[in-house]
Design a protein around this motif. Structure first.
Motif, PDB file in Angstrom:
ATOM      1  N   SER A 106       0.862  -1.255   0.086  1.00 17.25           N
ATOM      2  CA  SER A 106      -0.261   0.048   0.008  1.00 17.25           C
ATOM      3  C   SER A 106       0.789   1.336  -0.042  1.00 17.25           C
ATOM      4  O   SER A 106       1.884   1.080   0.546  1.00 17.25           O
ATOM      5  CB  SER A 106      -0.859   0.119   1.416  1.00 17.25           C
ATOM      6  OG  SER A 106      -0.087   0.003   2.319  1.00 17.25           O
ATOM      7  N   ASN A 107       0.618   2.334  -0.498  1.00 22.99           N
ATOM      8  CA  ASN A 107       1.025   3.500  -0.443  1.00 22.99           C
ATOM      9  C   ASN A 107       0.727   4.352   0.488  1.00 22.99           C
ATOM     10  O   ASN A 107       0.520   5.813   0.136  1.00 22.99           O
ATOM     11  CB  ASN A 107       1.082   3.984  -2.110  1.00 22.99           C
ATOM     12  CG  ASN A 107       1.762   3.392  -2.920  1.00 22.99           C
ATOM     13  OD1 ASN A 107       2.713   2.479  -2.723  1.00 22.99           O
ATOM     14  ND2 ASN A 107       1.440   3.629  -4.358  1.00 22.99           N
ATOM     15  N   ARG A 108       0.186   4.086   1.535  1.00 20.07           N
ATOM     16  CA  ARG A 108      -0.166   4.863   2.473  1.00 20.07           C
ATOM     17  C   ARG A 108       0.899   5.501   3.165  1.00 20.07           C
ATOM     18  O   ARG A 108       2.006   4.710   3.497  1.00 20.07           O
ATOM     19  CB  ARG A 108      -0.871   4.110   3.644  1.00 20.07           C
ATOM     20  CG  ARG A 108      -2.268   3.688   3.204  1.00 20.07           C
ATOM     21  CD  ARG A 108      -3.096   3.026   3.983  1.00 20.07           C
ATOM     22  NE  ARG A 108      -4.316   2.192   3.484  1.00 20.07           N
ATOM     23  CZ  ARG A 108      -5.044   1.336   3.908  1.00 20.07           C
ATOM     24  NH1 ARG A 108      -4.889   1.118   5.393  1.00 20.07           N
ATOM     25  NH2 ARG A 108      -5.870   0.860   3.508  1.00 20.07           N
ATOM     26  N   LYS A 109       1.091   6.842   3.267  1.00 22.80           N
ATOM     27  CA  LYS A 109       1.952   7.471   3.995  1.00 22.80           C
ATOM     28  C   LYS A 109       1.071   7.899   5.490  1.00 22.80           C
ATOM     29  O   LYS A 109       0.053   8.535   5.560  1.00 22.80           O
ATOM     30  CB  LYS A 109       2.547   8.824   3.336  1.00 22.80           C
ATOM     31  CG  LYS A 109       3.292   8.276   2.125  1.00 22.80           C
ATOM     32  CD  LYS A 109       3.511   9.326   1.358  1.00 22.80           C
ATOM     33  CE  LYS A 109       4.514   9.091   0.083  1.00 22.80           C
ATOM     34  NZ  LYS A 109       4.831  10.190  -0.724  1.00 22.80           N
ATOM     35  N   LYS A 110       2.252   7.797   6.602  1.00 23.40           N
ATOM     36  CA  LYS A 110       1.697   8.373   7.788  1.00 23.40           C
ATOM     37  C   LYS A 110       2.106   9.890   8.104  1.00 23.40           C
ATOM     38  O   LYS A 110       3.285  10.103   7.851  1.00 23.40           O
ATOM     39  CB  LYS A 110       1.942   7.517   8.789  1.00 23.40           C
ATOM     40  CG  LYS A 110       1.737   7.693  10.284  1.00 23.40           C
ATOM     41  CD  LYS A 110       2.063   6.731  11.236  1.00 23.40           C
ATOM     42  CE  LYS A 110       1.409   6.866  12.491  1.00 23.40           C
ATOM     43  NZ  LYS A 110       1.733   5.975  13.551  1.00 23.40           N
TER      44      LYS A 110
END
Length: 169
Positions: A4-8
């Motif tokens: 996933s390309n989720r960035k926090k």
């Protein structure tokens, strides 16, 4: 498998004016400095003062003599084999013809050296010696300036020879 390309995203609150000029950090640093400034100095002025050693301190190596003043070491090499730091080196030699009656053993250590920079004072050499020739019971280790001065030979390790006739009288 797909990553996933989720960035926090971490939100950072804005700094106050006093935090921007680092005033609280400067005050905390000065407080720590002043607290340490008035503590007692732990420095020992060696060699005039000698620090107290732990009860567990074994001491420096010493090669013992028997009751008749002869060196106990027979150059078996067990102390060198048991040393985990490989600090002990020795060279075995045989006694000359005619000297055998003066000594119990025909072999002796012509060269016996301990590199004190490598030694970890574990006491395994003391436990391995079948003749009880080496002990860790000497004085504290001295300070020197040159590396070669930390290689102790028989001149520094063998305890002084005593006159048995003086003891009997």
């Amino acid at each position: 498998m797909q990553l996933s390309n989720r960035k926090k995203v971490i939100e950072q609150k804005p700094m106050t004016f006093s935090e921007r000029i680092y005033f609280p950090a400067i005050i905390r640093g000065l407080r720590i400095t002043l607290r340490h400034f008035f503590k007692k100095i732990p420095t020992v002025k060696y060699p005039e003062e000698i620090r107290p050693y732990s009860k567990n301190f074994r001491g420096q190596h010493s090669l013992k003599r028997d009751e008749e003043g002869r060196e106990r070491c027979t150059a078996c090499g067990l102390c060198a084999l048991s040393c985990p730091a490989e600090a002990i080196t020795m060279t075995a030699a045989e006694r000359k013809k005619g000297e055998e009656h003066l000594y119990r053993e025909e072999k002796y250590a012509s060269v016996y050296e301990i590199n004190m920079l490598r030694c970890i004072f574990c006491g395994l050499c003391e436990e391995a010696c079948p003749k009880e020739a080496i002990y860790l019971d000497g004085p504290h280790v001295t300070a020197d300036y040159l590396r070669k001065d930390f290689i102790y030979g028989k001149d520094k390790l063998v305890e002084p020879k005593f006159d048995i006739t003086k003891l009997k009288s």
